[in-house]
Design a protein around this motif. Sequence first.
Motif, PDB file in Angstrom:
ATOM      1  N   GLY A  28       0.803  -1.219   0.000  1.00 56.12           N
ATOM      2  CA  GLY A  28       0.000   0.000   0.000  1.00 56.12           C
ATOM      3  C   GLY A  28       0.837   1.271   0.000  1.00 56.12           C
ATOM      4  N   HIS A  29       2.163   1.110   0.098  1.00 52.52           N
ATOM      5  CA  HIS A  29       3.015   2.295   0.062  1.00 52.52           C
ATOM      6  C   HIS A  29       3.379   2.658  -1.376  1.00 52.52           C
ATOM      7  CE1 HIS A  29       3.485   2.689   4.319  1.00 52.52           C
ATOM      8  NE2 HIS A  29       3.902   1.437   4.444  1.00 52.52           N
ATOM      9  N   ARG A  30       3.438   3.961  -1.630  1.00 43.03           N
ATOM     10  CA  ARG A  30       3.814   4.431  -2.974  1.00 43.03           C
ATOM     11  C   ARG A  30       5.140   5.178  -2.885  1.00 43.03           C
ATOM     12  NH1 ARG A  30      -0.211   8.208  -5.263  1.00 43.03           N
ATOM     13  NH2 ARG A  30       0.739   7.717  -7.247  1.00 43.03           N
TER      14      ARG A  30
ATOM     15  N   GLY B 256       6.905  -5.336  -2.477  1.00 48.85           N
ATOM     16  CA  GLY B 256       5.468  -5.100  -2.479  1.00 48.85           C
ATOM     17  C   GLY B 256       5.051  -3.641  -2.532  1.00 48.85           C
ATOM     18  N   HIS B 257       6.017  -2.751  -2.700  1.00 48.36           N
ATOM     19  CA  HIS B 257       5.654  -1.336  -2.775  1.00 48.36           C
ATOM     20  C   HIS B 257       5.274  -0.957  -4.205  1.00 48.36           C
ATOM     21  CE1 HIS B 257       7.109  -0.985   1.271  1.00 48.36           C
ATOM     22  NE2 HIS B 257       8.312  -1.404   0.937  1.00 48.36           N
TER      23      HIS B 257
ATOM     24  N   SER C 176      13.427  -1.716  -8.461  1.00 42.94           N
ATOM     25  CA  SER C 176      13.275  -3.165  -8.515  1.00 42.94           C
ATOM     26  C   SER C 176      13.182  -3.746  -7.106  1.00 42.94           C
ATOM     27  CB  SER C 176      14.472  -3.757  -9.266  1.00 42.94           C
ATOM     28  OG  SER C 176      14.524  -5.147  -9.096  1.00 42.94           O
ATOM     29  N   ASP C 177      14.091  -3.327  -6.238  1.00 44.76           N
ATOM     30  CA  ASP C 177      14.082  -3.854  -4.869  1.00 44.76           C
ATOM     31  C   ASP C 177      12.790  -3.489  -4.146  1.00 44.76           C
ATOM     32  OD1 ASP C 177      16.538  -4.851  -5.407  1.00 44.76           O
ATOM     33  OD2 ASP C 177      17.636  -3.720  -3.881  1.00 44.76           O
TER      34      ASP C 177
ATOM     35  N   HIS D 106      12.432   0.885   2.796  1.00 45.33           N
ATOM     36  CA  HIS D 106      11.558  -0.199   3.248  1.00 45.33           C
ATOM     37  C   HIS D 106      11.505  -0.247   4.788  1.00 45.33           C
ATOM     38  CE1 HIS D 106       9.429  -3.965   3.260  1.00 45.33           C
ATOM     39  NE2 HIS D 106      10.385  -4.551   3.961  1.00 45.33           N
ATOM     40  N   ARG D 107      12.667  -0.132   5.418  1.00 41.64           N
ATOM     41  CA  ARG D 107      12.706  -0.129   6.888  1.00 41.64           C
ATOM     42  C   ARG D 107      11.890   1.030   7.447  1.00 41.64           C
ATOM     43  NH1 ARG D 107      18.223  -1.346   6.241  1.00 41.64           N
ATOM     44  NH2 ARG D 107      18.797   0.816   6.594  1.00 41.64           N
ATOM     45  N   HIS D 108      12.076   2.201   6.834  1.00 43.01           N
ATOM     46  CA  HIS D 108      11.373   3.407   7.283  1.00 43.01           C
ATOM     47  C   HIS D 108       9.859   3.224   7.171  1.00 43.01           C
ATOM     48  CE1 HIS D 108      10.387   7.688   7.604  1.00 43.01           C
ATOM     49  NE2 HIS D 108       9.644   7.530   6.529  1.00 43.01           N
ATOM     50  N   LEU D 109       9.406   2.707   6.027  1.00 42.13           N
ATOM     51  CA  LEU D 109       7.959   2.567   5.815  1.00 42.13           C
ATOM     52  C   LEU D 109       7.384   1.472   6.708  1.00 42.13           C
ATOM     53  CD1 LEU D 109       7.793   2.980   1.927  1.00 42.13           C
ATOM     54  CD2 LEU D 109       7.253   4.674   3.692  1.00 42.13           C
TER      55      LEU D 109
END
Lengths: 475, 276
Positions: free
Chosen positions: A146-148, A169-170, A163-164, A463-466
């Motif tokens: 659900g993150h953009r 799933g972002h 890509s990563d 990714h860690r932040h989100l």
Amino acid sequence: MKELSTRERMQIPRQAMPVRDPAERRRDFEEVALGLTPELAEREAMRCILCKRPPCIEGCPVRVRIDQFIPLVASGDLAGAARMLAEDNALPAVCGRVCPQETQCEELCVLGRKGLPVAIGALERYVADWAREHGAGRQAPTAPTGHRIAVVGAGPAGLTCASDLARLGHEVTIFEALHEPGGVLAYGIPRFRLPRDIVGAEIRALTDLGVEIVTDAVIGMAESIDDLLAGGYDAVFVGVGAGLPRFLDVPGEDLVGVYSANEFLTRVNLMKAHQAGAATPVIDLDGARVAVFGGGNTAVDAARTAVRLGAAEVAMLYRRTRAEMPARAEEVEHALEEGVLLTEQVAPVELTGTDGRLEGVRLLRMEQGEPDESGRRRPVEIPGSEFDLPIDLAVVAIGNAPNPILRRTTADLEHTKWGTLVADPDTGETRKPGVWAGGDIVTGGATVILAMGAGRRAAQAIHRHLTAKNDLEAG
Amino acid sequence: MFSVLDTRPVAPGVTRLEIAAPRVARFWKPGQFVIVRVDGEGERIPLTVVDADPAAGHITLIVQAVGYTTRRLSQVPTGGEIADVVGPLGRPSEIEAFGHVAVVGGGVGTAVAFPTARALQGAGNRVTVIVGARTAAHVILADEIRDAGCDLIVATEDGSAGVKGLVTGPLEELIEADIVDRVIAAGPIPMMRAVAETTRSGAIPTMVSLNPIMVDGTGMCGGCRVRVGGEMKFACVDGPDFDAHLVDFDGLARRNRTYLEFERAALEADMPMAAR
């Protein structure tokens, strides 16, 4: 397959990659290096002595599991090798071709201490090419988060970051200023070193993951970074590259016939000036004398491109000696085979011409002085050593300054006095909340793989932040 | 792809195109330009945006068919498509309350000068626009200039409209008869150079909008480099507007002729690489 002893492995000589004949390849833009055959690849993979603590991985900015994918090649499990490589590297077929392996993974290979290192780059290319031809190694995204995320710049840093993040799933949108994605892979590196269908396939793998690529979008001129953050993106990664060519700062640089390497290569690589029917020209090089200033990969690419456009004589003019050239050793070798001349220890004093057209360059001979900050011996002018060289075209390939657009239009994006963006080297985090950066816009002009490494580290940090933000909101 | 909503001739060899380009329309400011690529094999050419409607997402371009690509662009019909329109690019023109501003447009350069003139008028300046053209038929945007509240002086080479002669005549008269606080010029290089010489002795601040060869338009290629006050500037990221009294027009003119033979051959054969 029989198990080989370390001793037996070390007795296998390094397998050379077949390359096209110089006399033939210097007339076209087809790929020079042909790749390993299955037999060569298997034999080369068997040379790996399976170190317990493999140093090669430490030399790889994206930490490809070299020690694991190479044994899979040796045992013939190419699908397994392809899967692993695809997980570790967003652009394996590109890296296998353009990485300076001799100063990275292969430099650290234990075999290199006494003999020649394992041809890791050639094997990476082999697996990536096999995967592309067999539709293997495709990545699937995990459940959507659900993150953009907005990625600015579709070059090596941005493509890797995208890509990563997509695989985690972002939802990722890449904004690219040019009409084609790829960055330096599209406009900078020539097809004879990196065929465009390979870049195209790597980018398709990305769009198959669900990444959206918006071309013709210059962030900073159109949407600002703040517009992106306000418009529903949870994070922004800036990977816009260096992109402002340096010139020599000598008289005569405005003469017709003087190009930056960026312009010369873009006209050919992106705008296809070499093809019959192309609408974007370079000046006619048939029978011309060409001088290329610089000693990096871009200079070598420009020189070899000039050969292919029909130049009669192409000389690379470098201030230092061949041993100090930053270019990939194999490319310098290939350029010399194709007839490019290397003139060491000269520096231009003035470009000369009549009626505004370039006709020659006045050069000064250099000698080696004391070592400078880079550890290389500083080139020092030899007084009174001037001499003139008649030339019809000059290409300036002495690097790039950081592009000014984003820092001018984003007041709180902190930059250094050189214009590069300030970002944490481990995470790419900038001082502006929600914004990460990596690649040449942070480091200054570097390599494809270093930019990719920065893109990867930033993706992990984003990714860690989100994820932490999710946990906070959930808790 | 970008849809062409309307194509119409506005003068001999000059076409006005309205294009759906929402990103450009939303962010464009007067003085900024776009890079256009007509189709997948086309070259990238810079064109100044004449007008933008951010709500509708439309921009207006005015193009003179002088080369192969501009002719191709002029021929894209209403309802047709263009491969790429990227922008806005370049720094916007400086819009401040200067007082009385003379804006000079030469030929299709009027399309470059007009949006800046209108914005200056809107910012509280008195604006006199001097439009130079070969004949009355070549005068463009006259109604729009008047509608924007600017004073209009037309100069034609054959005297078929307005005063007979070049734009520098009325400009000199204006400077003598009136106070002129700033001059802005866009058009062919000889015209911009003549305007710069006209205002140099009186040291009237004068800006010109330059039109060098460009590929990417974002600072990457350096093809648009031009000497301004002895310093190398990139028109795409440092301009396109520069101090007219500091610009090396000779260098600009020389560099703009780099591909002249190529362009001529392409135009004659109606094929891009006819010369080879």
